[in-house]
Structure formats: structure tokens, C-alpha cells
Design a protein around this motif. Structure first.
Motif: not given
Ligand SMILES: Cc1ncc(COP(=O)(O)O)c(C=O)c1O
Length: 401
Positions: A109-121, A128-132, A187-189
């Protein structure tokens, strides 16, 4: 002798015979292979909300398995139970018109949420919004994304390079988070945070901290991810930690309490705004797991959520908390604990010294708790009886003396 089984988070030289071999469980009581019984003061691993051995869930799983044991939900397939559990979770969540991605583990779930956050940006044109942003003491599972997102340093060490673009902030100081946003905001996703940090030692948020994260994320077009893997499904006295603290994130991960662990089930609740960003004809969300939407796991989730609802277990978490605090106050008055912290049915008592020997003695005396640093952790099934809470307190009293 160590056996073939490699235990999670364990020393591989430990003989298999030295592990406690649990053979059966009923309610909040476990029995090992010698016949010794224990109070399950950790709901296994923060997950068994409804207690063990519940016929309602076993029957729901069995009935589902009699029709269809398993089938995947990759396009073009679906199944009724996966749709139903997603509807139920979306309705329970504080995010209006949300949609739900399903997996098996919190780490997925966590890795999917991180991927969704990045792809939405990326899709919003914020290349350039990649920082978590992660928090000290945070625990987000052990896949590569979740390992990198953890604020527990030893868990991140030794694996070689982790995922790039993660920045850590202190878990208790919103001013420091403001500074990170002032410097890197564009730069913060996303920010990832547990509402109450669990495995890192049970740290409820400072007043206004989660509200502060929400504000900063909104100001800087960053997404707020709540990792509700422990907090979700009643643990903090509301269905989700987001409600307990009155903050709406953009993405919420869940696992554990969603099925009380009867079968593995997890997922990500995706807000309407975020899912709309991904819903475009021809665009494929190229992520997912073989067991996403597993019908038997989904059946377990539905039966478990219905039990939590029917038995009023969300409210009961607050009752468990009240009884626990009464006991802790008495122990603090005796000078046996230094302080305590927690909410609902998840608590830490600080004993002012290494907690592991006290944890071990408590297990010997028949109460399973965790030790983190100087804290004894208590996170029982929400069905734990007052008498069992009392036995936990007496056992802590005896072991901490
Ligand atoms: C907040 C949080 N996130 C993620 C995870 C990882 O879940 P799993 O062990 O099911 O992969 C955990 C597990 O304890 C957790 O507490």
C-alpha cells in the motif's frame, strides 16, 4: 538449531526452538505448543481488531471460497467481493467520492501511494516534484519505497542505495517542516505521515502538527499521504486517524485492521481529485499486484468491517483507552512508569530504562507486549475485556518493579 524458516526482523542464528510457537487463539487469548496461555496485548502485530477465532469471518471466507477461491482483477477481470469491499472502505473513509486500490500488505500500500503521488505530480506537469518528506520515527513497511520513507535509521541501513529524493523532518516540529517547504517546496511531491506513529514507539502528533502538514502541502501543491496501516479501522477511536485529528489527506494507506489479519488485505484510499487526475481514457495506471482484489481477502475485509460496525468497536477503542489510562495513572503514582502516551487503543508506557527485559518478563508472565526503546507498547484487540486490561496493568506492575 535455526530451521528453514527465516523470521522477519530476527537474528538468523536464533534456534527455531527458542521462538514461541503459537498453536491456537480465541478472543484476546493465545495458546502456545506447551499449553501456556497469553493475553494478546499487541493484537498480533497491531492488526487483530475483532479478536481471534471469529466464526463470522471464517464463515465469510469459507463461503466465498466455495464460490470462487481466487481470481485476479487486472483488466479485463473483476469480482463482486473486491468491488464490495472497495465501496465499503470508500464509504467509511472521510474522503468524499474516494476510490480504493487494493493490495495484500501495508508495504504494498505504501509503495503504491508513493508511486501514485509521484505520477500525479508528473501528470499535473510538475516534473520536478519528486521529493517525498518523511518523519523521524516513521515506519512505512519494508519494500524499497517504504524502507526509504522510514524515519527509523537502522531499518534503512545496509541495503545499498535506496530510492532518491527523500528528505527527513523531525516528527514533532512543524517549524522545521516549514523550513523544508520554504527551501524545496516546488520540488516536494508529497509528505508521508502516520497520524499516530506506531512501530517507531507510539507517538501521537503534537497539537496542530498534522493540520500544519495539510496547510503546507496545500500551499505548495504537494500531496499529503496518511499511512493509516495501524490507525485505520478503529484503532484511534474513529474509523481513521484522519477523523480523530480532523485532517483530510489526499491519499490514505490501510492494511492490518481492515481484515483483522484473517487474510492479507491492504490498499490505498485515493481522493476524488487524485483519482480524477488518473482517470483519462487510454491512460493505464501501470501498477498493481497479483493478489490485488483477491476475493477471499475481500470477503474477510467485508465481514471484519461489518463486525467492527455491529459491535461498536470504534467507540470501544476509547473505552479500552480509558481503562488503560486508569491503570497507567496508578502505576505512575507508584513511580513504576515515568509517563505514557497514546490514544484510543494504542499506548506506550515509558519505564525509564531498556524495555526489552521488562517485555520478556511480561511475556513469561503471560502478557504479550512490545518493547521499543524505553517504552512498553500495548495495542490489544478492540474486544479486549476490562479484566484483561487489568491483568495487563498488574503484569506491567510486577515486571517493572
Ligand atoms: C504504519 C505502517 N505502514 C506500513 C506497514 C507495513 O505493513 P506490512 O508489514 O503489512 O507490509 C506497517 C507495519 O507495521 C505500519 O505500521
Amino acid at each position: 538449531m535455526p530451521g528453514a524458516l527465516i523470521h522477519p526482523f530476527s537474528d538468523l542464528t536464533k534456534p527455531e526452538a527458542d521462538f514461541i510457537n503459537i498453536v491456537s487463539a480465541e478472543g484476546s487469548i493465545l495458546t502456545d505448543d506447551t499449553g501456556k496461555t497469553y493475553i494478546d496485548g499487541m493484537a498480533s502485530l497491531w492488526y487483530c481488531q475483532v479478536g481471534h477465532g471469529r466464526r463470522e469471518i471464517i464463515d465469510a471466507i469459507t463461503n466465498q471460497m466455495n464460490d470462487l477461491v481466487t481470481y485476479n482483477t487486472f483488466d479485463p477481470f473483476s469480482n463482486d467481493r473486491a468491488q464490495e469491499v472497495a465501496e465499503l472502505i470508500a464509504k467509511k473513509s472521510p474522503l468524499e467520492n474516494s476510490r480504493v486500490f487494493l493490495g495484500s500488505s501495508g508495504s504494498e500500500a505504501v509503495d503504491t501511494a508513493l508511486k501514485i503521488a509521484r505520477i500525479v505530480q508528473q501528470r499535473r506537469g510538475h516534473k520536478d516534484k519528486q521529493i517525498i518528506v518523511r518523519r523521524t520515527h516513521g515506519y512505512h513497511g519494508t519494500n524499497f519505497g517504504g524502507t526509504t520513507a522510514q524515519g527509523i535509521e537502522p531499518n534503512r541501513e545496509g541495503w545499498g542505495d535506496l530510492v532518491p529524493h527523500f528528505v527527513e523532518v523531525p516528527n514533532d516540529n512543524i517549524e522545521e517542516v516549514s523550513k523544508v517547504f520554504a527551501e524545496h517546496g516546488s520540488n516536494i511531491a508529497a509528505v508521508i505521515s502516520e497520524p499516530v506513529q506506531g512501530a517507531g514507539g507510539v507517538w501521537p502528533p503534537e497539537d496542530g502538527y498534522l493540520q500544519g502538514l495539510r496547510k503546507l502541502c496545500t500551499q505548495h501543491n504537494s500531496l499529503l499521504i496518511f499511512d493509516e496501516v495501524i490507525c485505520g479501522f478503529g484503532r484511534t477511536g474513529s474509523w481513521f486517524g484522519a477523523e480523530t485529528f480532523g485532517v483530510k489527506p489526499d491519499l490514505m494507506t490501510f492494511a492490518k485492521g481492515v481484515s483483522s489479519g484473517y487474510l492479507p488485505l491492504s490498499g490505498v484510499i485515493v481522493s476524488n481529485d487524485v483519482s480524477n487526475e488518473l482517470a483519462e481514457p487510454g491512460f493505464l495506471l501501470r501498477t498493481g499486484y497479483t493478489y490485488s482484489g483477491h476475493p477471499a481477502s475481500a470477503a474477510a475485509g467485508i465481514a471484519n468491517i461489518n463486525l467492527i460496525e455491529e459491535e461498536g468497536l470504534v467507540e470501544r477503542a476509547n473505552h479500552v483507552g480509558k481503562k488503560t489510562v486508569e491503570g497507567f495513572d496508578a502505576l505512575a503514582a507508584e513511580g513504576l512508569i515515568e509517563s505514557y502516551r497514546g490514544i484510543g487503543a494504542v499506548w506506550a508506557a515509558d519505564i525509564g530504562r531498556d524495555a526489552i527485559p521488562v517485555r520478556n518478563e511480561m511475556i513469561d508472565r503471560g502478557v504479550i507486549v512490545r518493547g521499543v526503546g524505553e517504552a512498553i507498547i500495548w495495542c490489544p484487540p478492540l474486544t479486549v475485556t476490562d479484566e484483561q486490561v487489568g491483568r495487563f496493568i498488574e503484569t506491567l506492575e510486577a515486571a517493572a518493579r
